[in-house]
Design an enzyme around this catalytic site. Sequence first.
Site, PDB file in Angstrom:
ATOM      1  N   LYS A  14      67.967  63.235 -34.080  1.00 47.90           N
ATOM      2  CA  LYS A  14      68.097  63.291 -32.621  1.00 47.90           C
ATOM      3  C   LYS A  14      67.676  61.956 -31.982  1.00 47.90           C
ATOM      4  CE  LYS A  14      65.303  66.855 -32.342  1.00 47.90           C
ATOM      5  NZ  LYS A  14      64.991  67.047 -33.779  1.00 47.90           N
ATOM      6  N   ARG A  89      62.799  73.770 -26.753  1.00 52.56           N
ATOM      7  CA  ARG A  89      62.604  74.284 -28.103  1.00 52.56           C
ATOM      8  C   ARG A  89      62.358  75.787 -28.119  1.00 52.56           C
ATOM      9  NH1 ARG A  89      60.789  68.909 -30.414  1.00 52.56           N
ATOM     10  NH2 ARG A  89      60.272  69.212 -32.586  1.00 52.56           N
ATOM     11  N   ARG A 123      60.559  58.613 -43.068  1.00 50.52           N
ATOM     12  CA  ARG A 123      60.730  58.055 -41.712  1.00 50.52           C
ATOM     13  C   ARG A 123      59.667  56.994 -41.399  1.00 50.52           C
ATOM     14  NH1 ARG A 123      61.634  61.963 -36.710  1.00 50.52           N
ATOM     15  NH2 ARG A 123      59.743  62.992 -37.439  1.00 50.52           N
ATOM     16  N   ARG A 155      54.242  58.635 -38.840  1.00 47.92           N
ATOM     17  CA  ARG A 155      53.574  59.732 -38.138  1.00 47.92           C
ATOM     18  C   ARG A 155      52.726  60.549 -39.108  1.00 47.92           C
ATOM     19  NH1 ARG A 155      58.325  62.471 -34.748  1.00 47.92           N
ATOM     20  NH2 ARG A 155      57.094  64.294 -35.310  1.00 47.92           N
ATOM     21  N   ARG A 166      57.071  72.961 -39.617  1.00 48.80           N
ATOM     22  CA  ARG A 166      57.911  72.625 -38.459  1.00 48.80           C
ATOM     23  C   ARG A 166      59.292  73.250 -38.600  1.00 48.80           C
ATOM     24  NH1 ARG A 166      56.736  66.475 -39.061  1.00 48.80           N
ATOM     25  NH2 ARG A 166      58.480  66.068 -37.664  1.00 48.80           N
TER      26      ARG A 166
HETATM   27  P1  ADP Z   1      60.677  65.829 -34.634  1.00 47.43           P
HETATM   28  O1  ADP Z   1      61.256  64.498 -34.201  1.00 47.43           O
HETATM   29  O2  ADP Z   1      60.205  65.818 -36.014  1.00 47.43           O
HETATM   30  O3  ADP Z   1      61.574  66.983 -34.300  1.00 47.43           O
HETATM   31  P2  ADP Z   1      59.032  65.724 -32.262  1.00 47.43           P
HETATM   32  O4  ADP Z   1      58.591  64.320 -32.122  1.00 47.43           O
HETATM   33  O5  ADP Z   1      60.162  66.182 -31.399  1.00 47.43           O
HETATM   34  O6  ADP Z   1      59.345  66.009 -33.800  1.00 47.43           O
HETATM   35  O7  ADP Z   1      57.825  66.711 -32.033  1.00 47.43           O
HETATM   36  C1  ADP Z   1      56.582  66.543 -32.697  1.00 47.43           C
HETATM   37  C2  ADP Z   1      55.682  67.736 -32.387  1.00 47.43           C
HETATM   38  O8  ADP Z   1      55.440  67.786 -30.972  1.00 47.43           O
HETATM   39  C3  ADP Z   1      56.281  69.094 -32.732  1.00 47.43           C
HETATM   40  O9  ADP Z   1      56.021  69.460 -34.076  1.00 47.43           O
HETATM   41  C4  ADP Z   1      55.562  70.010 -31.728  1.00 47.43           C
HETATM   42  O10 ADP Z   1      54.232  70.289 -32.143  1.00 47.43           O
HETATM   43  C5  ADP Z   1      55.462  69.128 -30.497  1.00 47.43           C
HETATM   44  N1  ADP Z   1      56.612  69.282 -29.576  1.00 47.43           N
HETATM   45  C6  ADP Z   1      57.518  68.322 -29.227  1.00 47.43           C
HETATM   46  N2  ADP Z   1      58.407  68.796 -28.334  1.00 47.43           N
HETATM   47  C7  ADP Z   1      58.062  70.093 -28.108  1.00 47.43           C
HETATM   48  C8  ADP Z   1      58.607  71.129 -27.298  1.00 47.43           C
HETATM   49  N3  ADP Z   1      59.699  70.930 -26.524  1.00 47.43           N
HETATM   50  N4  ADP Z   1      57.998  72.341 -27.328  1.00 47.43           N
HETATM   51  C9  ADP Z   1      56.902  72.562 -28.066  1.00 47.43           C
HETATM   52  N5  ADP Z   1      56.342  71.633 -28.868  1.00 47.43           N
HETATM   53  C10 ADP Z   1      56.910  70.403 -28.888  1.00 47.43           C
HETATM   54  P1  ADP Z   2      64.635  63.541 -35.130  1.00 42.20           P
HETATM   55  O1  ADP Z   2      64.483  62.749 -33.855  1.00 42.20           O
HETATM   56  O2  ADP Z   2      65.703  64.592 -35.031  1.00 42.20           O
HETATM   57  O3  ADP Z   2      63.342  64.076 -35.627  1.00 42.20           O
HETATM   58  P2  ADP Z   2      65.092  60.929 -36.405  1.00 42.20           P
HETATM   59  O4  ADP Z   2      66.161  60.299 -35.597  1.00 42.20           O
HETATM   60  O5  ADP Z   2      63.710  60.432 -36.225  1.00 42.20           O
HETATM   61  O6  ADP Z   2      65.170  62.531 -36.259  1.00 42.20           O
HETATM   62  O7  ADP Z   2      65.525  60.791 -37.943  1.00 42.20           O
HETATM   63  C1  ADP Z   2      64.663  61.256 -39.004  1.00 42.20           C
HETATM   64  C2  ADP Z   2      64.750  60.280 -40.188  1.00 42.20           C
HETATM   65  O8  ADP Z   2      66.053  60.376 -40.801  1.00 42.20           O
HETATM   66  C3  ADP Z   2      64.597  58.807 -39.786  1.00 42.20           C
HETATM   67  O9  ADP Z   2      63.891  58.144 -40.819  1.00 42.20           O
HETATM   68  C4  ADP Z   2      66.033  58.292 -39.675  1.00 42.20           C
HETATM   69  O10 ADP Z   2      66.149  56.890 -39.963  1.00 42.20           O
HETATM   70  C5  ADP Z   2      66.749  59.121 -40.736  1.00 42.20           C
HETATM   71  N1  ADP Z   2      68.152  59.461 -40.383  1.00 42.20           N
HETATM   72  C6  ADP Z   2      68.639  59.747 -39.141  1.00 42.20           C
HETATM   73  N2  ADP Z   2      69.968  60.036 -39.207  1.00 42.20           N
HETATM   74  C7  ADP Z   2      70.308  59.963 -40.532  1.00 42.20           C
HETATM   75  C8  ADP Z   2      71.543  60.153 -41.262  1.00 42.20           C
HETATM   76  N3  ADP Z   2      72.675  60.503 -40.648  1.00 42.20           N
HETATM   77  N4  ADP Z   2      71.503  59.993 -42.601  1.00 42.20           N
HETATM   78  C9  ADP Z   2      70.338  59.647 -43.235  1.00 42.20           C
HETATM   79  N5  ADP Z   2      69.165  59.445 -42.620  1.00 42.20           N
HETATM   80  C10 ADP Z   2      69.140  59.598 -41.280  1.00 42.20           C
END
Ligand code: ADP
Ligand code: ADP
Length: 208
Positions: A14, A89, A123, A155, A166
Amino acid sequence: MGSIVLFGPPGAGKGTQAQRIMEHSGLPQVSTGDMLRAAVKAGSKVGVEAKRYMDEGALVPDSVILALIKERMLEPDASGGVMFDGFPRTIPQAESLSELAEISHVLAIDVPDERIVERICGRVACGNCGAVYHDSFNPVPSSGCTCGKYDEKRRADDNETTVRKRLEAYHQQTAPLAAWYTARGLFHSVDGDRDIPAITADLLALLE
Ligand code: ADP
Ligand code: ADP
């Protein structure tokens, strides 16, 4: 166009796609995860409360998230719509959002669970500019980050144990939003198990 929601499990891509779509749409990225990490770093009351949930891989309570979003949506750059990343979420979050912003598209990035763990565990991000990389799938260029000041950040919650929790929270609390948005005619999904540019192309086509 109104606001866009980027939807999908943790590690679906995302944030990666939001940065790429931003170059085309101009919509600012609103990531609740980034906002929460900033609050944790600042040691604010919200940060202290949120941290224990984030460390556990559990969702932060809706009331905390909605207070952050309401404040963010008052900023001038949000007036022309934003791109939500990692929000909403839960169904209550989506219900509240429908009163705060007009959503034109919910774009889901579909990635199977078995891919998620390898994506999350590799990541890395640049602490200076926020660019997201991956140890194997999207490495930092040999010349360094494009911002010129690479500052490697990983992270604390990007480990296998927390990722599994998660994913469980995603399936139980977030995945039901797919049907919720489908019923409202807003839901579109793309195959996220492909390379990054192919996914961006599909997302941009859906926004045309
Ligand atoms: P990821 O990129 O791995 O999906 P995020 O950076 O979006 O993770 O979120 C990290 C953590 O922050 C989540 O595991 C949760 O604890 C919290 N979080 C983020 N966005 C939300 C949301 N919209 N509602 C509830 N918790 C959230
Ligand atoms: P989210 O915001 O949904 O948690 P991220 O954009 O941070 O996801 O991506 C999670 C990890 O996967 C990062 O290390 C990113 O570079 C990698 N990644 C993202 N898109 C792809 C893809 N299409 N194929 C392989 N790796 C990817």
